[in-house]
Design a protein around this motif. Sequence first.
Motif, PDB file in Angstrom:
ATOM      1  N   PRO A 482       0.798  -1.240   0.000  1.00 52.65           N
ATOM      2  CA  PRO A 482       0.000   0.000   0.000  1.00 52.65           C
ATOM      3  C   PRO A 482       0.823   1.279   0.000  1.00 52.65           C
ATOM      4  CG  PRO A 482      -0.149  -1.141   2.124  1.00 52.65           C
ATOM      5  CD  PRO A 482       0.511  -2.081   1.183  1.00 52.65           C
ATOM      6  N   ASP A 483       2.041   1.245   0.525  1.00 54.11           N
ATOM      7  CA  ASP A 483       2.846   2.460   0.599  1.00 54.11           C
ATOM      8  C   ASP A 483       3.694   2.692  -0.644  1.00 54.11           C
ATOM      9  OD1 ASP A 483       1.984   3.368   3.101  1.00 54.11           O
ATOM     10  OD2 ASP A 483       3.352   2.015   4.147  1.00 54.11           O
ATOM     11  N   VAL A 484       3.668   1.746  -1.581  1.00 50.78           N
ATOM     12  CA  VAL A 484       4.498   1.855  -2.784  1.00 50.78           C
ATOM     13  C   VAL A 484       3.717   2.559  -3.887  1.00 50.78           C
ATOM     14  CG1 VAL A 484       5.642   0.563  -4.624  1.00 50.78           C
ATOM     15  CG2 VAL A 484       5.922  -0.150  -2.241  1.00 50.78           C
ATOM     16  N   ILE A 485       4.263   3.673  -4.380  1.00 48.66           N
ATOM     17  CA  ILE A 485       3.659   4.397  -5.494  1.00 48.66           C
ATOM     18  C   ILE A 485       4.166   3.844  -6.816  1.00 48.66           C
ATOM     19  CG2 ILE A 485       3.494   6.661  -6.623  1.00 48.66           C
ATOM     20  CD1 ILE A 485       3.849   7.933  -3.865  1.00 48.66           C
ATOM     21  N   GLU A 486       5.460   3.576  -6.868  1.00 45.47           N
ATOM     22  CA  GLU A 486       6.084   3.127  -8.111  1.00 45.47           C
ATOM     23  C   GLU A 486       7.276   2.254  -7.756  1.00 45.47           C
ATOM     24  OE1 GLU A 486       6.653   5.250 -12.348  1.00 45.47           O
ATOM     25  OE2 GLU A 486       7.653   6.246 -10.684  1.00 45.47           O
ATOM     26  N   ALA A 487       7.572   1.279  -8.620  1.00 43.23           N
ATOM     27  CA  ALA A 487       8.674   0.359  -8.336  1.00 43.23           C
ATOM     28  C   ALA A 487       9.444   0.056  -9.610  1.00 43.23           C
ATOM     29  CB  ALA A 487       8.138  -0.945  -7.739  1.00 43.23           C
ATOM     30  N   CYS A 488      10.714  -0.150  -9.456  1.00 43.19           N
ATOM     31  CA  CYS A 488      11.578  -0.531 -10.578  1.00 43.19           C
ATOM     32  C   CYS A 488      12.541  -1.607 -10.097  1.00 43.19           C
ATOM     33  CB  CYS A 488      12.354   0.676 -11.090  1.00 43.19           C
ATOM     34  SG  CYS A 488      13.436   0.307 -12.499  1.00 43.19           S
ATOM     35  N   ALA A 489      12.544  -2.746 -10.786  1.00 39.97           N
ATOM     36  CA  ALA A 489      13.456  -3.849 -10.441  1.00 39.97           C
ATOM     37  C   ALA A 489      14.595  -3.915 -11.448  1.00 39.97           C
ATOM     38  CB  ALA A 489      12.694  -5.166 -10.421  1.00 39.97           C
ATOM     39  N   PHE A 490      15.738  -4.392 -11.010  1.00 35.53           N
ATOM     40  CA  PHE A 490      16.915  -4.490 -11.879  1.00 35.53           C
ATOM     41  C   PHE A 490      17.897  -5.470 -11.253  1.00 35.53           C
ATOM     42  CE2 PHE A 490      16.931  -0.575  -9.308  1.00 35.53           C
ATOM     43  CZ  PHE A 490      17.967  -0.839  -8.434  1.00 35.53           C
ATOM     44  N   SER A 491      18.899  -5.826 -12.038  1.00 36.63           N
ATOM     45  CA  SER A 491      19.889  -6.801 -11.552  1.00 36.63           C
ATOM     46  C   SER A 491      20.949  -6.105 -10.709  1.00 36.63           C
ATOM     47  CB  SER A 491      20.570  -7.504 -12.731  1.00 36.63           C
ATOM     48  OG  SER A 491      21.337  -6.586 -13.489  1.00 36.63           O
ATOM     49  N   VAL A 492      21.420  -6.827  -9.695  1.00 36.71           N
ATOM     50  CA  VAL A 492      22.530  -6.384  -8.859  1.00 36.71           C
ATOM     51  C   VAL A 492      23.601  -7.463  -8.919  1.00 36.71           C
ATOM     52  CG1 VAL A 492      23.278  -5.823  -6.515  1.00 36.71           C
ATOM     53  CG2 VAL A 492      21.031  -5.067  -7.324  1.00 36.71           C
ATOM     54  N   PRO A 493      24.844  -7.109  -9.247  1.00 39.83           N
ATOM     55  CA  PRO A 493      25.892  -8.133  -9.332  1.00 39.83           C
ATOM     56  C   PRO A 493      26.050  -8.886  -8.019  1.00 39.83           C
ATOM     57  CG  PRO A 493      26.662  -6.039 -10.246  1.00 39.83           C
ATOM     58  CD  PRO A 493      25.352  -5.763  -9.565  1.00 39.83           C
ATOM     59  N   ASP A 494      26.290 -10.190  -8.135  1.00 36.68           N
ATOM     60  CA  ASP A 494      26.465 -11.038  -6.962  1.00 36.68           C
ATOM     61  C   ASP A 494      27.596 -12.015  -7.236  1.00 36.68           C
ATOM     62  OD1 ASP A 494      25.058 -12.057  -4.285  1.00 36.68           O
ATOM     63  OD2 ASP A 494      25.568 -13.819  -5.485  1.00 36.68           O
ATOM     64  N   VAL A 500      21.464 -10.910  -8.648  1.00 40.55           N
ATOM     65  CA  VAL A 500      20.294 -11.058  -7.780  1.00 40.55           C
ATOM     66  C   VAL A 500      19.376  -9.876  -8.056  1.00 40.55           C
ATOM     67  CG1 VAL A 500      21.461 -12.397  -5.983  1.00 40.55           C
ATOM     68  CG2 VAL A 500      21.464  -9.889  -5.857  1.00 40.55           C
ATOM     69  N   VAL A 501      18.211  -9.918  -7.457  1.00 45.29           N
ATOM     70  CA  VAL A 501      17.213  -8.882  -7.710  1.00 45.29           C
ATOM     71  C   VAL A 501      17.427  -7.691  -6.782  1.00 45.29           C
ATOM     72  CG1 VAL A 501      14.745  -8.355  -7.780  1.00 45.29           C
ATOM     73  CG2 VAL A 501      15.551 -10.650  -8.396  1.00 45.29           C
ATOM     74  N   GLY A 502      17.433  -6.506  -7.371  1.00 43.05           N
ATOM     75  CA  GLY A 502      17.408  -5.265  -6.622  1.00 43.05           C
ATOM     76  C   GLY A 502      16.181  -4.476  -7.022  1.00 43.05           C
ATOM     77  N   ALA A 503      15.724  -3.577  -6.163  1.00 43.18           N
ATOM     78  CA  ALA A 503      14.552  -2.776  -6.479  1.00 43.18           C
ATOM     79  C   ALA A 503      14.665  -1.408  -5.840  1.00 43.18           C
ATOM     80  CB  ALA A 503      13.277  -3.473  -6.007  1.00 43.18           C
ATOM     81  N   CYS A 504      14.152  -0.420  -6.557  1.00 44.06           N
ATOM     82  CA  CYS A 504      14.022   0.921  -6.018  1.00 44.06           C
ATOM     83  C   CYS A 504      12.546   1.289  -6.070  1.00 44.06           C
ATOM     84  CB  CYS A 504      14.852   1.918  -6.830  1.00 44.06           C
ATOM     85  SG  CYS A 504      14.823   3.606  -6.162  1.00 44.06           S
ATOM     86  N   VAL A 505      12.008   1.787  -4.959  1.00 39.93           N
ATOM     87  CA  VAL A 505      10.583   2.103  -4.902  1.00 39.93           C
ATOM     88  C   VAL A 505      10.383   3.532  -4.442  1.00 39.93           C
ATOM     89  CG1 VAL A 505       9.919  -0.288  -4.479  1.00 39.93           C
ATOM     90  CG2 VAL A 505      10.303   1.244  -2.538  1.00 39.93           C
ATOM     91  N   GLN A 506       9.342   4.160  -4.979  1.00 45.25           N
ATOM     92  CA  GLN A 506       8.885   5.450  -4.478  1.00 45.25           C
ATOM     93  C   GLN A 506       7.772   5.205  -3.471  1.00 45.25           C
ATOM     94  OE1 GLN A 506       6.884   7.939  -7.294  1.00 45.25           O
ATOM     95  NE2 GLN A 506       6.675   9.666  -5.871  1.00 45.25           N
ATOM     96  N   LEU A 507       7.920   5.756  -2.279  1.00 48.88           N
ATOM     97  CA  LEU A 507       6.943   5.572  -1.211  1.00 48.88           C
ATOM     98  C   LEU A 507       6.127   6.841  -1.007  1.00 48.88           C
ATOM     99  CD1 LEU A 507       9.202   3.804   1.458  1.00 48.88           C
ATOM    100  CD2 LEU A 507       7.646   2.705  -0.171  1.00 48.88           C
ATOM    101  N   HIS A 508       4.934   6.677  -0.463  1.00 50.29           N
ATOM    102  CA  HIS A 508       4.131   7.834  -0.064  1.00 50.29           C
ATOM    103  C   HIS A 508       4.907   8.650   0.975  1.00 50.29           C
ATOM    104  CE1 HIS A 508       0.468   6.895  -2.232  1.00 50.29           C
ATOM    105  NE2 HIS A 508       0.539   5.640  -1.808  1.00 50.29           N
ATOM    106  N   GLU A 509       4.676   9.940   0.965  1.00 50.95           N
ATOM    107  CA  GLU A 509       5.371  10.837   1.882  1.00 50.95           C
ATOM    108  C   GLU A 509       5.197  10.360   3.327  1.00 50.95           C
ATOM    109  OE1 GLU A 509       7.968  13.738   2.410  1.00 50.95           O
ATOM    110  OE2 GLU A 509       6.979  13.541   0.463  1.00 50.95           O
ATOM    111  N   GLY A 510       6.325  10.213   4.028  1.00 51.40           N
ATOM    112  CA  GLY A 510       6.311   9.802   5.426  1.00 51.40           C
ATOM    113  C   GLY A 510       6.339   8.306   5.653  1.00 51.40           C
ATOM    114  N   ALA A 511       6.127   7.482   4.595  1.00 53.83           N
ATOM    115  CA  ALA A 511       6.138   6.029   4.746  1.00 53.83           C
ATOM    116  C   ALA A 511       7.568   5.511   4.781  1.00 53.83           C
ATOM    117  CB  ALA A 511       5.366   5.373   3.609  1.00 53.83           C
ATOM    118  N   THR A 512       7.748   4.364   5.411  1.00 55.88           N
ATOM    119  CA  THR A 512       9.057   3.697   5.437  1.00 55.88           C
ATOM    120  C   THR A 512       8.871   2.236   5.051  1.00 55.88           C
ATOM    121  OG1 THR A 512       8.831   3.132   7.782  1.00 55.88           O
ATOM    122  CG2 THR A 512       9.940   5.216   7.245  1.00 55.88           C
TER     123      THR A 512
END
Length: 563
Positions: A482-494, A500-512
Amino acid sequence: MSAMTVEAAVAHVLATNPTFAVAPTEIRGVTYKAFQKIPPTIPALMAAGMAQHDNGASHYLLYEGERWTYGEFCAEVHRVSHVLVDTFGIGKGDRVAIAMRNYPELMTLVLAISATGATVVFVNAWWTTQELEYALSDSAAKLVFADGPRTERLLPLVDDLGLTLVGVRDAGDGTGHDYTALQTAASDAPLGIAIDTDDDFAVMYSSGTTGHPKGVVQTHRSAVNAVFSWLLQAVIAPLVTPLEQDAPPAPRPSALVVTPLFHVTATHPLFLLSLIAGARVTLLRKWDAEEAVRLIQTEKITRFLGVPTQSAELMMAARKAGASLETLDYVGSGGAKRPGAQVAQLAKAFPNAGIATGWGMTETNALGIGMIGDDYVNRPESAGKLHPPVQELRLLDDNGNDVPLGELGEITVKSPANMRCYLNKPEATAETMQDGWLRTGDLAVMDAEGYVTILDRKKNIIIRGGENIACLDVEGALHRLPDVIEACAFSVPDARLGEVVGACVQLHEGATLDLEQMTRALKGHLASFKMPQHLWTQSEPLMRGATDKLDRRGLRAACLDDT
């Protein structure tokens, strides 16, 4: 005998050995180069293998102390095929699913289902109930053979999908049908059902950029043409590298299966090839490098094919045990690229073995590009050359034009080993298959000698230890939070798994959101191997490119720079 080049050896075999005769063949309105004298179907391949296994008397299959001769194995295949027809009414046009870990019954079922004229549906044993539901709905498979853990995940789907479950091994009494009890009393005579070489053999699911996996439809012809392309490699090997005059006879080939049989890396160049190559098969229940070393020593294993992580761990386990593993003559990798630095290390650790690499796809029945031995040691970053003799290769730009040598283009292959289509996805099929040419989504360059080096992927795919993971699949799961506005997944070297899977997400203001919270929230919605292992969060919108699409590459670079 003086050594031949690979090209000269192939030409010699094609000219002198009728088994490998190749001629233009029309398949679904397209002309391909195809083998002419090989078994036309998977059941015919199994029958032809009888002579290669001492008319059935040779030991064929080992699993944790259980052993089958080839004759015993084929008899069980026939019994199960009768059960499929007589008990469950399975016939041509039906689809039957297999959901289990690497048990011997999986191998038996592949051949038994094929013998009825039905199509095998390979189910990823790591999928969640939701992922299983998609594949079974997409394939319309109503009969499923499953082990214990898969049965537990399938039981909630039985009523809604109208499934009939048959329990295998540790499935218990929950299914109402038991594999062993059903097949023990059945006839072991061959069914003898007429199957056309271009009938469907299998549906294998491959992660794609659309989020849901795509069902790759393989025909009998496509699978068997791939098998005989690899068999040709074994036939030309002594012509390319002649044995010393006083060298002992080559040992009987023996393969250790360490990757899942629901992927082409294990089914096609190991299991299906073993039928006609006269090879023994040893199944490893679960990857364990120390157990692999023990089995290679006690069973005199000659062939090891796994993801790069496994060959590296095998090398370390052998070193720890002081084992030379001198019976190994082949150490290959598939499913992901092996780190270049590892090639020379493996060649030094296993001097009797040819260190090999291969590139192939579910869509090509695993056939593709590869190399072995000094060629690979001298070109550790390359994928190798196209496997002869039925494949053709082009590198194309975005407009479908051939690129000059040394320039980046999309690997595009034409062969009778290519898939028939993507199940229920005509648009994706038309985009990928064009006049018999399969556009792979992998970007590469080729040199004047024909060596191909893969540099990038057009598709948004992460390859974690040989498992393909669609970025959109991960992003779809993250958007459930519910707190995720947008998400982007990508590879991270291992270092161990390659990526392995990495992700960056935009959260609603104040969410953690931290990694532990995310993992808890996604459990049951996303298979564990797809779960992000690195997470970046921000409150501002994610990076975008000129066309206002997510800039996956730029965002990945920024996140990795921030670690």
